[in-house]
Design a protein around this motif. Sequence first.
Motif, short mmCIF file in Angstrom:
data_model
loop_
_atom_site.label_atom_id
_atom_site.label_comp_id
_atom_site.label_asym_id
_atom_site.label_seq_id
_atom_site.Cartn_x
_atom_site.Cartn_y
_atom_site.Cartn_z
N ASN A 654 -25.94 -7.46 -9.79
CA ASN A 654 -25.90 -7.45 -11.25
C ASN A 654 -27.09 -6.68 -11.78
N PHE A 655 -26.83 -5.74 -12.69
CA PHE A 655 -27.88 -4.91 -13.26
C PHE A 655 -27.77 -4.94 -14.79
N ASN A 656 -28.91 -5.14 -15.47
CA ASN A 656 -28.98 -5.15 -16.93
C ASN A 656 -30.03 -4.16 -17.41
N TYR A 657 -29.64 -3.33 -18.37
CA TYR A 657 -30.61 -2.50 -19.08
C TYR A 657 -30.57 -2.95 -20.54
N PHE A 658 -31.73 -3.35 -21.09
CA PHE A 658 -31.70 -3.91 -22.44
C PHE A 658 -32.71 -3.22 -23.36
N GLN A 659 -32.37 -3.25 -24.64
CA GLN A 659 -33.21 -2.70 -25.69
C GLN A 659 -33.53 -3.81 -26.68
N ARG A 660 -34.80 -4.18 -26.75
CA ARG A 660 -35.23 -5.22 -27.69
C ARG A 660 -35.84 -4.57 -28.92
N LYS A 661 -35.47 -5.07 -30.08
CA LYS A 661 -36.05 -4.62 -31.33
C LYS A 661 -36.35 -5.83 -32.19
N GLY A 662 -37.58 -5.90 -32.69
CA GLY A 662 -37.93 -7.03 -33.53
C GLY A 662 -39.40 -7.06 -33.85
N GLU A 663 -39.75 -7.90 -34.81
CA GLU A 663 -41.13 -8.04 -35.24
C GLU A 663 -41.39 -9.50 -35.59
N PHE A 664 -42.56 -10.00 -35.18
CA PHE A 664 -42.93 -11.38 -35.48
C PHE A 664 -44.41 -11.41 -35.84
N GLU A 665 -44.70 -11.92 -37.05
CA GLU A 665 -46.07 -12.03 -37.54
C GLU A 665 -46.82 -10.70 -37.37
N GLU A 666 -46.17 -9.62 -37.87
CA GLU A 666 -46.72 -8.27 -37.89
C GLU A 666 -46.95 -7.69 -36.50
N GLN A 667 -46.38 -8.32 -35.48
CA GLN A 667 -46.46 -7.79 -34.11
C GLN A 667 -45.10 -7.24 -33.73
#
Length: 784
Positions: A654-667
Motif C-alpha cells: 500500500n502506497f500513499n502520497y498526500f498533500q496537506r494544506k492548513g494553518e493553525f495559530e498562524e503556523q
Amino acid sequence: MKSLLIFLSLLSSIISLHAQEVEIKGVVLEQGANLSVPYATVVIVDSNSDKPITGTTTNEAGAFNLKVTSTDVYLKISFIGFKTLTFKNLDFTGSVYDLGTVYMEQDAQSLDEVVVRAEVSSTQFKLDRKIFNVGQDIASTGVSALEVLNNVPSVNVDIEGAVSLRGNSGVQILIDGKPSVLADESSNALGTITADMIERVEVITNPSAKYDAEGTAGILNIILKKEDKRGVNGAMSLNTGIPDNHSIGVSLNKRTEKFNLFTQFGGGYRSLPRDNTSENTNFETGSSIISDGTEYRNETFFNLTLGTDYYINDLNVLTLSGNFAYEIEDQPSKTNFSSYDNSTLNSIWFREETTDATNPKWQYELNYKKEFKNNEEHTLLFSALGSFFGKDQESEFTNTTTFGDIVNVDQQTETAFQQADYTFKLDYTNPISEAITIETGVQYLINDVGNDYEVREFDSNEWIINPNLTNDFEYNQKVFGFYGTGSYEGEKWGVKLGLRVEDTKLYTLLANTDEENDQEYTDFFPTVHSSYKINDDFSVQAGYSKRIFRPRLWDLNPFFNIKNNYNIRVGNPNLQPEYTNSYEITGIFKIGKATLNSSVFYLYTTDVVERVSVFQDNVTVTTPVNVGTNGALGFELNGKYSPLNWLTFNGDFNFNYFQRKGEFEEQSFDFNGERWNGRLTSKIALPADFDLEITGQLESDYQTVQSENQGFTFMDLGVRKKILKGKVVVNFAIKDVFESRVYENTILNANNFNTNRSTRGRFYTLGFSYGFGKGEAMTYSGKR
C-alpha cells in the motif's frame, strides 16, 4: 423519452439474442439436514470434450440459475466435503429446465480436506467490499481481534491499538454489521474477542448508502461465528503465552427444526507490557526532561454470548442474542525521570502508578427477518440493539526524588465512566428482477456518555481535589438517517447507486464549568459502485462515496491524562466533524496460479482532525484540532501465488502520497509526504501434518503536521501440528521475532524537541484446540 426508447430497443435486442437460451435452475440442500449448501459450484460441461462451458455458485439459500445455448451438455454440482452430483440426459424441450431440489451427501473421506482448505485465510471480492475469511493461521493462535485485523490486507493496527485503513484513521468498526460495545476502541473491548470467535472481516473502503456514513477511511465489519449444523456441535481452545497470555474458550451450537441455539464463553488473563522512552528539550532555556519506563496493562477477562434463532415458519425468523463481558484491570508502571540544565544533570526521580479498574459491558439485540414468497432475497429486516460499557477506575501516582531538589506532587485519580448506545434499524430489500434490486431503510442511533473524572493532590498531609484537572463531562449524540439504493447486475456489468441522508444532534456539557456545546447539522452522502467482467480472468470495479468522521467523547472531553505529567493529552469540545470524498478503481486478475488485485484511490478530506502538540515549561500538551485539508492519492496491490501444492505466498503493498494544506495559530502546516507498507506471508506444508508460516512486514517513515514517524520491519513465525485428521490442532507462534516493531515519533521546531519511543517486545504463544460433533478444531470460516 428518447433515452428511454434507446434503452428499450437495446433491451429488446438482448432478449432476442438470448431467445434460444435455456435456463437451468434448482436448489441444493444437505441430505438428512435439509440445510442449504451455499457457494456450491455448479458447472455446465460439454459432453464431447468434457470441458466446462459456463458455471455459477449457489446463493445463501442454495439456489442457482444459469443459461446455456448448447444442448449436448451435462451438469455437475460440487462442494468441498460433499460427494459430487452429476446430471446427464437433461430435457431441453422448454425454455426453462427446473432441476428442483437436489441433495448432497457428505463425503467422509474428504472431510479432512475441508479443514485443510480453511486453515489459510483468503480474500473474496464483492461489488462494494473485500471479504477476508479468517482461517486457522498459526500466528493468530490465542490473539485478539486487533491482531487479526493487523493481518487483514489494507489494515494496520499500531501499538496503541488505533486502527487505520490504507494509512488513514477514522475507521468505523462494526460487529455483525452493527455498532457494538465490543468494537469500541477506547475501551479496549476488541481485546476480549479472540481469533477463533471470528468468521470473517469485511473491508469496505467505499461503503454503499446502506451503511452509516461514519468513518472517513471506511468500514471494517467483523462477522462472528454462529454455527448452524444439526445436532450438538462445538469446539474448545486453550491458549498460553509469554508474556502472560492465557485464555480458554468454548463454542457450542444445537440446531433443531425450529431453533438454533448458540453460545460462546471463555475467559483469560493477559499482560501487555510496553517499554516507553521520551525526551522533551527546550532550546530557549537549554533545559530537558528524559524519561523511560515500562507500563503494564494486566487484564483478567470473561466473555459470554447467548442467542437463539427461532424459525417461526419458512419465511419468518426471530433472533434474540446477548453478550456480557467483564474485565478486571491492573496497571502497575514505573517511569524514571532525569532533568538536565544545559546538559548538566540536576535532578533524578521516578513516578510509580498503581491503577485498578473494573469494566462491565453488555449488549442485547432483537432481530426479525421476513422473507417473501416470490424470492428468498426479498426481505424485511428489523433490528434493535442496546449496549452498555462502564469503567470504575482508581489510580495513584507517587513521586520519589533520588537526586536534586525537584519535588513532584503525588496524585490520585478516580474515574466513573458510563456509555449507553441504542440502535434501531429497518431495512427492506426487493430484487424486482434477476438483475435489478432496490434497497431502502431507516436508522436511529443514540449515544449517551458520561465521564466523571476527579484528580486529588497530596498537600499538607491530606488529599485535596485539584479543580483545574477535575471535570464531569456529558456527551449525547442522536443521528437519524434514511437511505435508498438501486442496483443492476448483469452477467458482465453491474452498477449500484445510492443516497443516504443523516441528521445529527450533538450536545456536550462540562458540568463543573457549565460550558455547553450544542450542534445540529444535516448531510447528504451519495454513493456509486460499478463493476465490469472483461473475461473470467479479469474484472474491474469502481466506487465513490462521501463519508464523515464525528468527534467522539475522547476527542471532545477537555480532560487531562496525567499518566506521564510531562506528556499529557487534552480533548477539544469545539472540534468539528471532518468530511471525506473517496474515489476508487480496482482491477482483479488471475494469471496462472496467481491472483492479483490492484487499486488506485483518491481521498479528499476537509476540516481534517489532527493532534497538535504545544510545548510549555518542558511539558508537551497534545490536543485534536481541525486543520485544513488533505488529499491522498494511493495505490494498493494484493496477491496470492501457489507455485507448488505445499507452498503459498500471500502479500499486499500500500502506497500513499498526500498533500496537506492548513494553518493553525498562524503556523502553516502545508507539506507533501508519502507513506507505504508491505506484508508477505509464506505458508509451507511439511511432512507428518506439520505446517510452517512466516510473515514479514515493513512500515515506512511518514510525516504528520508536526512530527516525523519512524518506520520499522518485523517478522512473525509459527508452526502447527494436526492430529486426528484435524480434529485436534496444536499451534506455536512467535510474534515480533527480532523485537524490531518499534514505534517512534519526533517533533522538531525552532523552540523545542520532543521524541517518544514505544515497543512491545517478543511474544510467544502456544495453542491447543479440539472440535467435537460436527465442529472442527478452531472451527473453519464460513457456514461450511
